[in-house]
Design a protein around this motif. Structure first.
Motif, PDB file in Angstrom:
ATOM      1  N   HIS A 243       0.863  -1.183   0.000  1.00  0.00           N
ATOM      2  CA  HIS A 243       0.000   0.000   0.000  1.00  0.00           C
ATOM      3  C   HIS A 243       0.897   1.231   0.000  1.00  0.00           C
ATOM      4  O   HIS A 243       1.918   1.254   0.679  1.00  0.00           O
ATOM      5  CB  HIS A 243      -0.909   0.026   1.232  1.00  0.00           C
ATOM      6  CG  HIS A 243      -1.892  -1.086   1.259  1.00  0.00           C
ATOM      7  ND1 HIS A 243      -3.103  -1.028   0.616  1.00  0.00           N
ATOM      8  CD2 HIS A 243      -1.844  -2.298   1.838  1.00  0.00           C
ATOM      9  CE1 HIS A 243      -3.765  -2.150   0.802  1.00  0.00           C
ATOM     10  NE2 HIS A 243      -3.011  -2.951   1.547  1.00  0.00           N
ATOM     11  N   THR A 244       0.523   2.248  -0.761  1.00  0.00           N
ATOM     12  CA  THR A 244       1.301   3.477  -0.836  1.00  0.00           C
ATOM     13  C   THR A 244       0.576   4.583  -0.100  1.00  0.00           C
ATOM     14  O   THR A 244      -0.631   4.776  -0.279  1.00  0.00           O
ATOM     15  CB  THR A 244       1.531   3.891  -2.305  1.00  0.00           C
ATOM     16  OG1 THR A 244       2.216   2.832  -2.974  1.00  0.00           O
ATOM     17  CG2 THR A 244       2.371   5.158  -2.381  1.00  0.00           C
TER      18      THR A 244
ATOM     19  N   GLY B 126      -5.257   7.786   1.332  1.00  0.00           N
ATOM     20  CA  GLY B 126      -3.853   7.467   1.567  1.00  0.00           C
ATOM     21  C   GLY B 126      -2.916   8.654   1.485  1.00  0.00           C
ATOM     22  O   GLY B 126      -1.712   8.491   1.499  1.00  0.00           O
ATOM     23  N   LYS B 127      -3.462   9.882   1.395  1.00  0.00           N
ATOM     24  CA  LYS B 127      -2.640  11.096   1.343  1.00  0.00           C
ATOM     25  C   LYS B 127      -3.003  11.956   2.538  1.00  0.00           C
ATOM     26  O   LYS B 127      -4.165  12.302   2.727  1.00  0.00           O
ATOM     27  CB  LYS B 127      -2.876  11.858   0.037  1.00  0.00           C
ATOM     28  CG  LYS B 127      -2.462  11.078  -1.178  1.00  0.00           C
ATOM     29  CD  LYS B 127      -2.720  11.843  -2.456  1.00  0.00           C
ATOM     30  CE  LYS B 127      -2.314  10.975  -3.639  1.00  0.00           C
ATOM     31  NZ  LYS B 127      -2.556  11.619  -4.904  1.00  0.00           N
ATOM     32  N   TYR B 128      -2.003  12.294   3.330  1.00  0.00           N
ATOM     33  CA  TYR B 128      -2.227  13.040   4.566  1.00  0.00           C
ATOM     34  C   TYR B 128      -1.321  14.258   4.598  1.00  0.00           C
ATOM     35  O   TYR B 128      -0.137  14.176   4.267  1.00  0.00           O
ATOM     36  CB  TYR B 128      -1.953  12.142   5.784  1.00  0.00           C
ATOM     37  CG  TYR B 128      -2.814  10.917   5.772  1.00  0.00           C
ATOM     38  CD1 TYR B 128      -4.079  10.936   6.332  1.00  0.00           C
ATOM     39  CD2 TYR B 128      -2.373   9.748   5.165  1.00  0.00           C
ATOM     40  CE1 TYR B 128      -4.887   9.809   6.306  1.00  0.00           C
ATOM     41  CE2 TYR B 128      -3.174   8.621   5.132  1.00  0.00           C
ATOM     42  CZ  TYR B 128      -4.426   8.653   5.698  1.00  0.00           C
ATOM     43  OH  TYR B 128      -5.217   7.554   5.659  1.00  0.00           O
ATOM     44  N   GLU B 129      -1.875  15.401   4.976  1.00  0.00           N
ATOM     45  CA  GLU B 129      -1.105  16.640   5.061  1.00  0.00           C
ATOM     46  C   GLU B 129      -1.153  17.163   6.488  1.00  0.00           C
ATOM     47  O   GLU B 129      -2.211  17.256   7.094  1.00  0.00           O
ATOM     48  CB  GLU B 129      -1.665  17.695   4.111  1.00  0.00           C
ATOM     49  CG  GLU B 129      -0.847  18.961   4.108  1.00  0.00           C
ATOM     50  CD  GLU B 129      -1.249  19.925   3.014  1.00  0.00           C
ATOM     51  OE1 GLU B 129      -1.062  21.124   3.211  1.00  0.00           O
ATOM     52  OE2 GLU B 129      -1.750  19.458   1.979  1.00  0.00           O
ATOM     53  N   PHE B 130       0.026  17.498   7.006  1.00  0.00           N
ATOM     54  CA  PHE B 130       0.177  18.006   8.360  1.00  0.00           C
ATOM     55  C   PHE B 130       0.832  19.388   8.289  1.00  0.00           C
ATOM     56  O   PHE B 130       1.769  19.589   7.533  1.00  0.00           O
ATOM     57  CB  PHE B 130       1.078  17.091   9.200  1.00  0.00           C
ATOM     58  CG  PHE B 130       0.610  15.666   9.234  1.00  0.00           C
ATOM     59  CD1 PHE B 130      -0.276  15.250  10.213  1.00  0.00           C
ATOM     60  CD2 PHE B 130       1.049  14.753   8.295  1.00  0.00           C
ATOM     61  CE1 PHE B 130      -0.709  13.928  10.250  1.00  0.00           C
ATOM     62  CE2 PHE B 130       0.621  13.433   8.325  1.00  0.00           C
ATOM     63  CZ  PHE B 130      -0.261  13.033   9.306  1.00  0.00           C
ATOM     64  N   GLY B 131       0.339  20.320   9.072  1.00  0.00           N
ATOM     65  CA  GLY B 131       0.945  21.646   9.130  1.00  0.00           C
ATOM     66  C   GLY B 131       1.819  21.771  10.363  1.00  0.00           C
ATOM     67  O   GLY B 131       1.457  21.307  11.436  1.00  0.00           O
ATOM     68  N   PHE B 132       3.002  22.389  10.198  1.00  0.00           N
ATOM     69  CA  PHE B 132       3.855  22.626  11.358  1.00  0.00           C
ATOM     70  C   PHE B 132       4.034  24.109  11.656  1.00  0.00           C
ATOM     71  O   PHE B 132       4.956  24.510  12.351  1.00  0.00           O
ATOM     72  CB  PHE B 132       5.206  21.892  11.252  1.00  0.00           C
ATOM     73  CG  PHE B 132       6.035  22.216  10.035  1.00  0.00           C
ATOM     74  CD1 PHE B 132       6.875  23.313  10.008  1.00  0.00           C
ATOM     75  CD2 PHE B 132       5.992  21.390   8.935  1.00  0.00           C
ATOM     76  CE1 PHE B 132       7.653  23.584   8.894  1.00  0.00           C
ATOM     77  CE2 PHE B 132       6.774  21.646   7.815  1.00  0.00           C
ATOM     78  CZ  PHE B 132       7.598  22.752   7.794  1.00  0.00           C
TER      79      PHE B 132
END
Length: 100
Positions: A60-61, A78-84
């Motif tokens: 799995h990708t 399957g695509k996750y975005e995190f803000g820092f």
């Protein structure tokens, strides 16, 4: 290509400095990702990690993206975005994610 080992003046640790893209392949049974990122003073940066994990005998990708954003988490297919955070320049950020 485009990456070099340098000594970070703040921590005195040897680090990998790169611009644009850094690719490497790693095989591990451990399912925790830990990256320390320092964004340059003049850069607007982010990091994208493409993971290929084997689950139940099939690959799995997943794509994890870390950006200079106030958004905490967004995820679909399957695509996750995190803000820092938007004031990220010149500081070290420890990005840790349990991949299980």
């Amino acid at each position: 290509e485009g990456a070099s080992k340098v000594r970070d003046e703040e921590t005195n640790h040897l680090v990998i400095q790169f611009q644009d893209t850094l690719e490497f392949e790693m095989r591990s049974s451990k399912l925790i990702l830990n990256v320390e990122l320092k964004v340059g003073d003049e850069d607007a940066a982010g990091v994208r990690v493409n993971l290929e994990l084997e689950e139940g005998g099939s690959p799995h990708t997943y794509t994890l993206t870390y950006t200079q954003s106030k958004d905490h988490i967004q995820g679909t297919d399957g695509k996750y975005e995190f803000g820092f955070g938007t004031a990220a320049q010149g500081r070290w950020h420890r990005l840790t994610r349990d991949l299980y």
